[in-house]
Write a protein that holds these residues in place. Structure first.
Motif, PDB file in Angstrom:
ATOM      1  N   GLY A  47      -4.688  11.609  24.036  1.00  0.00           N
ATOM      2  CA  GLY A  47      -3.391  11.995  24.923  1.00  0.00           C
ATOM      3  C   GLY A  47      -2.467  13.436  23.579  1.00  0.00           C
ATOM      4  O   GLY A  47      -1.524  13.108  22.908  1.00  0.00           O
ATOM      5  N   LYS A  48      -4.118  13.301  22.529  1.00  0.00           N
ATOM      6  CA  LYS A  48      -2.575  14.009  21.418  1.00  0.00           C
ATOM      7  C   LYS A  48      -2.123  13.463  21.005  1.00  0.00           C
ATOM      8  O   LYS A  48      -0.045  14.028  20.954  1.00  0.00           O
ATOM      9  CB  LYS A  48      -3.277  15.829  21.913  1.00  0.00           C
ATOM     10  N   PRO A  49      -1.804  12.693  20.465  1.00  0.00           N
ATOM     11  CA  PRO A  49      -0.023  12.235  20.368  1.00  0.00           C
ATOM     12  C   PRO A  49       0.798  13.684  18.727  1.00  0.00           C
ATOM     13  O   PRO A  49       0.111  13.851  18.175  1.00  0.00           O
ATOM     14  CB  PRO A  49      -0.721  10.735  18.779  1.00  0.00           C
ATOM     15  N   ASP A  50       1.710  13.280  19.194  1.00  0.00           N
ATOM     16  CA  ASP A  50       2.765  14.317  18.645  1.00  0.00           C
ATOM     17  C   ASP A  50       2.377  13.777  16.510  1.00  0.00           C
ATOM     18  O   ASP A  50       2.275  14.793  15.919  1.00  0.00           O
ATOM     19  CB  ASP A  50       4.339  14.389  18.817  1.00  0.00           C
ATOM     20  N   ILE A  51       2.369  12.339  16.361  1.00  0.00           N
ATOM     21  CA  ILE A  51       2.873  12.130  15.204  1.00  0.00           C
ATOM     22  C   ILE A  51       1.713  11.394  15.385  1.00  0.00           C
ATOM     23  O   ILE A  51       1.527  10.473  15.969  1.00  0.00           O
ATOM     24  CB  ILE A  51       3.959  11.923  14.614  1.00  0.00           C
ATOM     25  N   VAL A  52       0.496  11.359  13.872  1.00  0.00           N
ATOM     26  CA  VAL A  52      -0.977  10.484  13.411  1.00  0.00           C
ATOM     27  C   VAL A  52      -0.273  10.064  12.296  1.00  0.00           C
ATOM     28  O   VAL A  52       0.044  10.707  11.534  1.00  0.00           O
ATOM     29  CB  VAL A  52      -1.333  10.905  13.983  1.00  0.00           C
ATOM     30  N   LEU A  53      -0.017   8.411  11.881  1.00  0.00           N
ATOM     31  CA  LEU A  53       0.542   8.091  11.091  1.00  0.00           C
ATOM     32  C   LEU A  53      -1.249   7.039  10.580  1.00  0.00           C
ATOM     33  O   LEU A  53      -0.448   6.071  10.735  1.00  0.00           O
ATOM     34  CB  LEU A  53       1.738   6.754  10.282  1.00  0.00           C
TER      35      LEU A  53
END
Length: 169
Positions: A47-53
């Motif tokens: 899903g290509k996340p918007d923000i990855v922590l």
């Protein structure tokens, strides 16, 4: 009936961005001001996340209410023309969101969804994000911003967001 020509509609739809939207920039700004560092749109994750922590094994999706069909939101209305197309499009979007969420959770990632309409109250969103992110770090020394600072961070981020939106018009 559509009031625009197909060419005008195409130009308008082409301006809709999938990355770096104003709501996404607002969430990123608030997280960054609280000291969180992240990567963006990781193609290796479902899903290509918007923000990855990565440090927190958490991803944040910032969903537009219209495109991702936020339940009980007035923005998630159905267009009056070409409804069969739109119904199919929205069903695919929702199905993909569920598929990506399940895949990420299976891989051990925590998934947080922020809806664009929630950002009318950025302080509430920021508190929820901080609560979700600090839940696993309760034993560590973590500086949870005091209420006044959280309010200030959210207010400044919202002011910046509103200013940018006015410039765009």
């Amino acid at each position: 009936m559509d009031t625009m020509t197909p060419e005008e509609r195409s130009i308008l739809m082409g301006k809709i961005r999938g990355k770096n939207t104003k709501p996404e920039l607002l969430v990123r700004s608030m997280l960054h001001r609280c000291g969180y560092r992240y990567s963006l749109h990781n193609k290796a994750l479902p899903g290509k996340p918007d923000i990855v922590l990565r440090k927190h094994k958490t991803v944040v999706f910032v969903h537009g209410c219209f495109w991702h069909r936020h339940p009980d939101c007035k923005v998630a209305s159905m267009p009056k023309s070409n409804t069969a197309f739109w119904q199919d499009k929205f069903e695919r979007n929702v199905a993909n969101d569920k598929k990506h969420r399940r895949a990420l959770e299976t891989l051990g990632w925590k998934v947080i969804v922020v809806w664009a309409c929630e950002l009318k109250d950025p302080e509430k969103v920021l508190r929820r994000l901080l609560k979700e992110l600090t839940a696993e770090r309760a034993d560590e020394k973590f500086r949870y911003p005091p209420a006044e600072e959280t309010l200030l961070i959210a207010a400044e981020a919202k002011a910046k967001y509103i200013t940018q939106r006015k410039k765009r018009r």
